[in-house]
Design a protein around this motif. Sequence first.
Motif, PDB file in Angstrom:
ATOM      1  N   ALA A  62      25.799 -18.279  33.277  1.00 43.64           N
ATOM      2  CA  ALA A  62      24.673 -19.019  32.699  1.00 43.64           C
ATOM      3  C   ALA A  62      23.352 -18.565  33.318  1.00 43.64           C
ATOM      4  CB  ALA A  62      24.881 -20.519  32.892  1.00 43.64           C
ATOM      5  N   MET A  63      23.353 -18.309  34.623  1.00 45.85           N
ATOM      6  CA  MET A  63      22.149 -17.794  35.286  1.00 45.85           C
ATOM      7  C   MET A  63      21.775 -16.426  34.713  1.00 45.85           C
ATOM      8  SD  MET A  63      22.930 -18.623  39.255  1.00 45.85           S
ATOM      9  CE  MET A  63      21.864 -19.807  40.065  1.00 45.85           C
ATOM     10  N   ARG A  64      22.770 -15.605  34.532  1.00 45.32           N
ATOM     11  CA  ARG A  64      22.537 -14.269  33.981  1.00 45.32           C
ATOM     12  C   ARG A  64      21.985 -14.364  32.562  1.00 45.32           C
ATOM     13  NH1 ARG A  64      27.525 -10.169  33.387  1.00 45.32           N
ATOM     14  NH2 ARG A  64      28.089 -11.780  31.905  1.00 45.32           N
ATOM     15  N   ALA A  65      22.506 -15.303  31.779  1.00 43.02           N
ATOM     16  CA  ALA A  65      22.020 -15.497  30.405  1.00 43.02           C
ATOM     17  C   ALA A  65      20.565 -15.970  30.401  1.00 43.02           C
ATOM     18  CB  ALA A  65      22.907 -16.493  29.668  1.00 43.02           C
ATOM     19  N   ALA A  66      20.185 -16.810  31.358  1.00 42.99           N
ATOM     20  CA  ALA A  66      18.793 -17.274  31.449  1.00 42.99           C
ATOM     21  C   ALA A  66      17.861 -16.094  31.743  1.00 42.99           C
ATOM     22  CB  ALA A  66      18.661 -18.346  32.528  1.00 42.99           C
ATOM     23  N   CYS A  67      18.286 -15.200  32.620  1.00 39.86           N
ATOM     24  CA  CYS A  67      17.488 -14.000  32.917  1.00 39.86           C
ATOM     25  C   CYS A  67      17.398 -13.102  31.690  1.00 39.86           C
ATOM     26  CB  CYS A  67      18.087 -13.234  34.094  1.00 39.86           C
ATOM     27  SG  CYS A  67      17.907 -14.079  35.672  1.00 39.86           S
ATOM     28  N   ARG A  68      18.511 -12.957  30.989  1.00 45.17           N
ATOM     29  CA  ARG A  68      18.535 -12.117  29.784  1.00 45.17           C
ATOM     30  C   ARG A  68      17.572 -12.664  28.736  1.00 45.17           C
ATOM     31  NH1 ARG A  68      23.258 -13.260  27.763  1.00 45.17           N
ATOM     32  NH2 ARG A  68      24.354 -12.059  29.352  1.00 45.17           N
ATOM     33  N   LYS A  69      17.572 -13.982  28.561  1.00 49.44           N
ATOM     34  CA  LYS A  69      16.680 -14.609  27.581  1.00 49.44           C
ATOM     35  C   LYS A  69      15.222 -14.351  27.950  1.00 49.44           C
ATOM     36  CE  LYS A  69      15.420 -19.041  25.571  1.00 49.44           C
ATOM     37  NZ  LYS A  69      15.566 -20.491  25.684  1.00 49.44           N
ATOM     38  N   PHE A  70      14.877 -14.471  29.233  1.00 53.13           N
ATOM     39  CA  PHE A  70      13.506 -14.217  29.688  1.00 53.13           C
ATOM     40  C   PHE A  70      13.091 -12.782  29.357  1.00 53.13           C
ATOM     41  CE2 PHE A  70      10.559 -12.803  33.049  1.00 53.13           C
ATOM     42  CZ  PHE A  70       9.529 -13.725  32.878  1.00 53.13           C
ATOM     43  N   VAL A  71      13.972 -11.828  29.634  1.00 49.90           N
ATOM     44  CA  VAL A  71      13.683 -10.417  29.375  1.00 49.90           C
ATOM     45  C   VAL A  71      13.547 -10.171  27.874  1.00 49.90           C
ATOM     46  CG1 VAL A  71      14.622  -8.070  29.554  1.00 49.90           C
ATOM     47  CG2 VAL A  71      14.737  -9.622  31.520  1.00 49.90           C
ATOM     48  N   GLU A  72      14.397 -10.798  27.072  1.00 52.05           N
ATOM     49  CA  GLU A  72      14.325 -10.618  25.623  1.00 52.05           C
ATOM     50  C   GLU A  72      13.035 -11.187  25.052  1.00 52.05           C
ATOM     51  OE1 GLU A  72      17.969 -12.389  24.260  1.00 52.05           O
ATOM     52  OE2 GLU A  72      19.146 -10.604  24.758  1.00 52.05           O
ATOM     53  N   VAL A  73      12.604 -12.349  25.557  1.00 54.83           N
ATOM     54  CA  VAL A  73      11.348 -12.940  25.095  1.00 54.83           C
ATOM     55  C   VAL A  73      10.175 -12.037  25.461  1.00 54.83           C
ATOM     56  CG1 VAL A  73       9.760 -14.891  25.395  1.00 54.83           C
ATOM     57  CG2 VAL A  73      12.195 -15.319  25.096  1.00 54.83           C
ATOM     58  N   ALA A  74      10.250 -11.368  26.612  1.00 53.06           N
ATOM     59  CA  ALA A  74       9.173 -10.478  27.064  1.00 53.06           C
ATOM     60  C   ALA A  74       8.968  -9.315  26.105  1.00 53.06           C
ATOM     61  CB  ALA A  74       9.483  -9.952  28.455  1.00 53.06           C
ATOM     62  N   GLY A  75      10.064  -8.818  25.544  1.00 49.13           N
ATOM     63  CA  GLY A  75       9.969  -7.660  24.672  1.00 49.13           C
ATOM     64  C   GLY A  75       9.859  -6.371  25.474  1.00 49.13           C
ATOM     65  N   PRO A  76       9.798  -5.234  24.779  1.00 52.18           N
ATOM     66  CA  PRO A  76       9.700  -3.938  25.468  1.00 52.18           C
ATOM     67  C   PRO A  76       8.434  -3.864  26.329  1.00 52.18           C
ATOM     68  CG  PRO A  76      10.112  -3.648  23.113  1.00 52.18           C
ATOM     69  CD  PRO A  76       9.838  -5.096  23.334  1.00 52.18           C
TER      70      PRO A  76
END
Length: 169
Positions: free
Chosen positions: A85-99
Motif C-alpha cells: 500500500a505504501m508503494r502504491a501511494a508512491c506510485r500514485k504520486f509519481v503518476e500524478v506528477a507526469g513525465p
Amino acid sequence: MGRIPYELTGISFPLFGASWQKKRTDKAVANSVIRVLEDRRLLFGDRHAEDEMHCVESALEIRQYLTTRLTDDEMGNDLRGVLKAMRAACRKFVEVAGPNACNFMHRGSWGPSGDVFGLALGDLRSQMGFYIAALVIQYKIEIEDDLAKILPPPPVEDNDDLLWIPGFD
C-alpha cells in the motif's frame, strides 16, 4: 502453526553438520522501513518552489526501496500488505506528477486543477501517515518527531467534546 525463527543456510560433509541463521522478523523489517522513511523530507519537510522534481525522485527511491523489501524478505501477509500500500501511494504520486514532474510545474494556478503538487503531496503524506501509524502500533516502533508529524491523530474514545471542530467554542 508459527513460522520457524531459523533457516538452514548450509550442510557440510563428510561429517554431517548444518549451519543455521536466525530469520529476520516482521518487526525488524518494519523497523528498517521506518528508519528509511525518517530520513525522507518528502514526507514531512517544508516544500519550496522548484522542489517538485526532487520530490518525485524521492518518491521513486522510496518505491524502489519498498519493492526491494518485498522481494528479499519472508514476511507475514499483514506487513506485506502495508508495504504494498505504501508503494502504491508512491506510485500514485509519481503518476500524478507526469513525465519530468510536468503536471506539478503550474503551481498557484487557479481552476479545477488548482495546486496539483500541493494536493498530491498532501495525499501522499496522509496515506503514508496512515500506513506508518499501522506499523508503529502493530510493531511498537518509536519514530522521530519529524515523521510523527504526518501520523493521523489517535482515536479518542467516549469523547463528546466538539471543540476541535471550527465553530464549536
